[in-house]
Design an enzyme around this catalytic site. Structure first.
Site, PDB file in Angstrom:
ATOM      1  N   TYR A 122     -31.215 -18.667  -6.759  1.00 59.43           N
ATOM      2  CA  TYR A 122     -31.063 -18.192  -8.129  1.00 59.43           C
ATOM      3  C   TYR A 122     -31.409 -19.312  -9.129  1.00 59.43           C
ATOM      4  O   TYR A 122     -31.857 -20.388  -8.735  1.00 59.43           O
ATOM      5  CB  TYR A 122     -29.650 -17.644  -8.354  1.00 59.43           C
ATOM      6  CG  TYR A 122     -29.387 -16.360  -7.584  1.00 59.43           C
ATOM      7  CD1 TYR A 122     -30.409 -15.431  -7.376  1.00 59.43           C
ATOM      8  CD2 TYR A 122     -28.140 -16.062  -7.064  1.00 59.43           C
ATOM      9  CE1 TYR A 122     -30.184 -14.251  -6.675  1.00 59.43           C
ATOM     10  CE2 TYR A 122     -27.903 -14.880  -6.355  1.00 59.43           C
ATOM     11  CZ  TYR A 122     -28.932 -13.990  -6.164  1.00 59.43           C
ATOM     12  OH  TYR A 122     -28.708 -12.825  -5.476  1.00 59.43           O
ATOM     13  N   ARG A 171     -21.374 -23.820  -6.136  1.00 62.93           N
ATOM     14  CA  ARG A 171     -21.932 -23.306  -4.877  1.00 62.93           C
ATOM     15  C   ARG A 171     -23.341 -23.840  -4.670  1.00 62.93           C
ATOM     16  O   ARG A 171     -24.169 -23.784  -5.589  1.00 62.93           O
ATOM     17  CB  ARG A 171     -21.923 -21.780  -4.884  1.00 62.93           C
ATOM     18  CG  ARG A 171     -22.500 -21.196  -3.606  1.00 62.93           C
ATOM     19  CD  ARG A 171     -22.157 -19.739  -3.400  1.00 62.93           C
ATOM     20  NE  ARG A 171     -20.975 -19.607  -2.567  1.00 62.93           N
ATOM     21  CZ  ARG A 171     -20.682 -18.536  -1.828  1.00 62.93           C
ATOM     22  NH1 ARG A 171     -21.478 -17.490  -1.827  1.00 62.93           N
ATOM     23  NH2 ARG A 171     -19.593 -18.497  -1.093  1.00 62.93           N
ATOM     24  N   GLN A 228     -16.918 -16.493 -10.575  1.00 60.78           N
ATOM     25  CA  GLN A 228     -18.194 -17.207 -10.445  1.00 60.78           C
ATOM     26  C   GLN A 228     -19.111 -16.796 -11.594  1.00 60.78           C
ATOM     27  O   GLN A 228     -19.213 -15.621 -11.925  1.00 60.78           O
ATOM     28  CB  GLN A 228     -18.860 -16.835  -9.112  1.00 60.78           C
ATOM     29  CG  GLN A 228     -20.147 -17.620  -8.848  1.00 60.78           C
ATOM     30  CD  GLN A 228     -20.910 -17.105  -7.636  1.00 60.78           C
ATOM     31  OE1 GLN A 228     -21.256 -15.932  -7.564  1.00 60.78           O
ATOM     32  NE2 GLN A 228     -21.181 -17.984  -6.686  1.00 60.78           N
ATOM     33  N   GLY A 283     -15.531 -13.707   3.674  1.00 61.87           N
ATOM     34  CA  GLY A 283     -16.148 -12.644   2.874  1.00 61.87           C
ATOM     35  C   GLY A 283     -16.126 -11.295   3.573  1.00 61.87           C
ATOM     36  O   GLY A 283     -15.203 -10.494   3.396  1.00 61.87           O
ATOM     37  N   ARG A 284     -17.145 -11.057   4.412  1.00 61.34           N
ATOM     38  CA  ARG A 284     -17.277  -9.725   5.002  1.00 61.34           C
ATOM     39  C   ARG A 284     -16.092  -9.352   5.889  1.00 61.34           C
ATOM     40  O   ARG A 284     -15.722  -8.179   5.965  1.00 61.34           O
ATOM     41  CB  ARG A 284     -18.601  -9.630   5.775  1.00 61.34           C
ATOM     42  CG  ARG A 284     -19.797  -9.525   4.819  1.00 61.34           C
ATOM     43  CD  ARG A 284     -21.085  -9.876   5.502  1.00 61.34           C
ATOM     44  NE  ARG A 284     -21.092 -11.276   5.915  1.00 61.34           N
ATOM     45  CZ  ARG A 284     -22.093 -11.839   6.601  1.00 61.34           C
ATOM     46  NH1 ARG A 284     -23.136 -11.126   6.934  1.00 61.34           N
ATOM     47  NH2 ARG A 284     -22.033 -13.114   6.928  1.00 61.34           N
ATOM     48  N   LEU A 341     -19.684 -16.510   8.052  1.00 59.10           N
ATOM     49  CA  LEU A 341     -19.359 -16.066   9.413  1.00 59.10           C
ATOM     50  C   LEU A 341     -18.132 -16.763   9.992  1.00 59.10           C
ATOM     51  O   LEU A 341     -18.115 -17.093  11.174  1.00 59.10           O
ATOM     52  CB  LEU A 341     -20.564 -16.245  10.333  1.00 59.10           C
ATOM     53  CG  LEU A 341     -21.557 -15.073  10.306  1.00 59.10           C
ATOM     54  CD1 LEU A 341     -22.730 -15.371  11.229  1.00 59.10           C
ATOM     55  CD2 LEU A 341     -20.879 -13.768  10.706  1.00 59.10           C
ATOM     56  N   PRO A 358     -17.085 -15.005  -3.944  1.00 53.72           N
ATOM     57  CA  PRO A 358     -17.659 -13.995  -4.837  1.00 53.72           C
ATOM     58  C   PRO A 358     -18.510 -12.994  -4.056  1.00 53.72           C
ATOM     59  O   PRO A 358     -19.335 -13.398  -3.243  1.00 53.72           O
ATOM     60  CB  PRO A 358     -18.536 -14.812  -5.795  1.00 53.72           C
ATOM     61  CG  PRO A 358     -18.597 -16.197  -5.236  1.00 53.72           C
ATOM     62  CD  PRO A 358     -17.523 -16.366  -4.249  1.00 53.72           C
TER      63      PRO A 358
HETATM   64  C1  LIG Z   1     -21.379  -7.533  -0.696  1.00 50.49           C
HETATM   65  C2  LIG Z   1     -21.648  -9.004  -0.875  1.00 50.49           C
HETATM   66  C3  LIG Z   1     -21.895  -9.491  -2.149  1.00 50.49           C
HETATM   67  C4  LIG Z   1     -22.094 -10.875  -2.349  1.00 50.49           C
HETATM   68  N1  LIG Z   1     -22.226 -11.350  -3.627  1.00 50.49           N
HETATM   69  C5  LIG Z   1     -22.244 -12.676  -3.836  1.00 50.49           C
HETATM   70  C6  LIG Z   1     -22.144 -13.203  -5.152  1.00 50.49           C
HETATM   71  O1  LIG Z   1     -21.945 -12.481  -6.129  1.00 50.49           O
HETATM   72  N2  LIG Z   1     -22.236 -14.553  -5.298  1.00 50.49           N
HETATM   73  C7  LIG Z   1     -22.390 -15.383  -4.222  1.00 50.49           C
HETATM   74  O2  LIG Z   1     -22.477 -16.599  -4.405  1.00 50.49           O
HETATM   75  N3  LIG Z   1     -22.428 -14.912  -2.975  1.00 50.49           N
HETATM   76  C8  LIG Z   1     -22.324 -13.581  -2.749  1.00 50.49           C
HETATM   77  N4  LIG Z   1     -22.247 -13.110  -1.473  1.00 50.49           N
HETATM   78  C9  LIG Z   1     -22.157 -14.063  -0.354  1.00 50.49           C
HETATM   79  C10 LIG Z   1     -20.687 -14.297   0.021  1.00 50.49           C
HETATM   80  O3  LIG Z   1     -19.996 -14.956  -1.022  1.00 50.49           O
HETATM   81  C11 LIG Z   1     -20.573 -15.147   1.301  1.00 50.49           C
HETATM   82  O4  LIG Z   1     -21.109 -16.416   1.050  1.00 50.49           O
HETATM   83  C12 LIG Z   1     -21.299 -14.512   2.472  1.00 50.49           C
HETATM   84  O5  LIG Z   1     -20.922 -13.154   2.611  1.00 50.49           O
HETATM   85  C13 LIG Z   1     -21.032 -15.262   3.777  1.00 50.49           C
HETATM   86  O6  LIG Z   1     -19.671 -15.260   4.091  1.00 50.49           O
HETATM   87  P1  LIG Z   1     -19.083 -14.213   5.208  1.00 50.49           P
HETATM   88  O7  LIG Z   1     -19.887 -14.421   6.460  1.00 50.49           O
HETATM   89  O8  LIG Z   1     -17.649 -14.595   5.357  1.00 50.49           O
HETATM   90  O9  LIG Z   1     -19.282 -12.832   4.669  1.00 50.49           O
HETATM   91  C14 LIG Z   1     -22.089 -11.745  -1.249  1.00 50.49           C
HETATM   92  C15 LIG Z   1     -21.856 -11.237   0.029  1.00 50.49           C
HETATM   93  C16 LIG Z   1     -21.610  -9.894   0.227  1.00 50.49           C
HETATM   94  C17 LIG Z   1     -21.310  -9.389   1.614  1.00 50.49           C
END
Ligand SMILES: Cc1cc2nc3c(=O)[nH]c(=O)nc-3n(C[C@H](O)[C@H](O)[C@H](O)COP(=O)(O)O)c2cc1C
Length: 386
Positions: free
Chosen positions: A187, A232, A99, A330-331, A308, A23
């Site tokens: 949260y 989560r 989510q 994610g990113r 990451l 998400p």
């Molecule tokens: C733009 C953005 C919005 C996010 N929104 C949520 C969210 O709505 N709910 C959540 O549990 N995590 C949220 N996250 C966290 C991501 O789900 C993820 O856990 C986090 O980016 C780490 O993973 P990554 O290193 O692959 O990006 C968000 C992350 C980003 C970058």
């Protein structure tokens, strides 16, 4: 065969591979409704080959939004645009997932591209985005400069649990095949769990897990047997006096008994803005991977690793080491929505575009052949291709 691209079945859900888009809140909703931005943003990941695509944290009540741009499922009117997204994801071969969340005392923030990304101010109010009173287990602000939330009355806690169930019903009606409860990132659910933020005297304070467990029960009542339920967690509170890992294991075992299937092992967004004093709390990649494995073994839940995970090989290594069953990207996927289909090539699974959208395949095969021919001609003529 790379495990990352083996199909994954859980209850009645079938994913074509183990790559999950986690998400990611976009703050681009219109009055709590998902917008065309959400449709475009999410479908890119399905077209890029992801197995499961999660819609961002979707608020179970308006007070639980993070920003004015958050989307929600607190009313039946919010179902329709999400149903269209679920259908579009399914058409592109991904499992549509969503989510549900509530930000508790972290509600009422500026969109991150506005102002300083902190709590809403008078200036925001003058521009049409007024602050609202947030709610939490106890009347404790996140930190200096944050508004003090209103402590929930016991009866309000009960009605919030009901709201989680109602939102799960709406997610079901919207056609999602997997649901995640946001129990992390400081949260509301995390606020009830952590001794740092829950100083209540009623039954939701005497047993800090009670809120989470009752939410799980309310959600499972509305969420069909054949659809998996994700949860989560933040692996560590990263603060003195915070939630300990032993409690996390106990919580996960109790959640499993209530029909949760997958623990999504996140770590971001701490419970408090206060820095850790003295206690050494690691939040490294290695800590996360090892803790995920420990939780997997101790709880018997399926595990989704996140945070990451950048290269296809790193994703594959997590699976091979039995630290995870699913990999969230994610990113990296924001940077490259085609991460899954590119990862297939990198891991030697697929070289012929078979998993790309059929509308593209023939042209991509021809493109590759033409590019090869051009390279060969250039190399025969001993010149550089531009
Ligand atoms: C733009 C953005 C919005 C996010 N929104 C949520 C969210 O709505 N709910 C959540 O549990 N995590 C949220 N996250 C966290 C991501 O789900 C993820 O856990 C986090 O980016 C780490 O993973 P990554 O290193 O692959 O990006 C968000 C992350 C980003 C970058």
């Amino acid at each position: 065969m790379a495990q990352l691209f083996t199909p994954y079945t859980l209850r009645g859900m079938h994913a074509r591979n183990r790559v999950v888009i986690p998400p990611m809140q976009q703050s681009s909703g219109i009055a709590g409704m998902a917008s065309l931005w959400h449709l475009a943003h999410l479908v890119r990941f399905a077209m890029g080959g992801a197995g499961i695509v999660f819609v961002e944290s979707t608020a179970v009540e308006a007070r639980g939004r993070n920003t004015h741009g958050d989307i929600g499922l607190w009313s039946d009117a919010q179902i329709e645009p999400l149903a269209r997204i679920a259908e579009a994801l399914r058409q592109q071969g991904a499992v549509p997932a969503i989510q549900l969340g509530h930000t508790g005392r972290k509600a009422g923030m500026q969109k991150w591209w506005v102002g300083h990304g902190g709590p809403l101010t008078q200036v925001d109010a003058e521009q049409g985005e007024p602050p609202w009173t947030s709610v939490a287990p106890s009347a404790l602000p996140v930190g200096p400069g944050w508004p003090t939330p209103q402590a929930l009355e016991t009866i309000e806690v009960e009605s919030l649990i009901h709201a989680w169930g109602e939102s799960a019903r709406r997610a079901r009606e919207a056609g999602f095949s997997a649901l995640e409860v946001h129990g992390a990132h400081g949260y509301l659910i995390h606020q009830f769990l952590s001794p740092v933020t829950n100083q209540r005297q009623d039954r939701f304070g005497q047993d800090r897990m009670r809120f989470a467990l009752e939410v799980a029960e309310a959600v499972r009542r509305e969420w069909p047997e054949d659809r998996p339920l994700f949860w989560r967690v933040s692996l560590a509170d990263v603060v003195d006096g915070g939630l300990e890992l032993e409690e996390m294991v106990e919580l996960l075992c109790k959640l499993k008994a209530r029909g949760v299937d997958v623990v999504d092992c996140s770590s971001g967004g701490g419970i408090s803005s206060h820095p850790t004093q003295g206690k050494s709390v690691s939040n490294s990649l290695r800590f996360r991977a090892e803790t995920a494995k420990l939780l997997r073994e101790a709880s018997g839940l399926q595990v989704m690793a996140v945070g990451l995970i950048i290269t296809p090989q790193a994703a594959e290594n997590h699976l091979q080491a039995q630290q995870a069953d699913l990999i969230a990207v994610g990113r990296e996927a924001l940077y490259n929505p085609n991460w899954p289909v590119h990862a297939e090539v990198a891991l030697g699974v697929n070289h012929n575009y078979a998993t790309w959208p059929q509308q593209y395949r023939m042209f991509l095969v021809r493109r590759a052949a033409a590019a090869d021919a051009l390279r060969n001609r250039c190399s025969a003529a001993n010149r550089t291709c531009t």
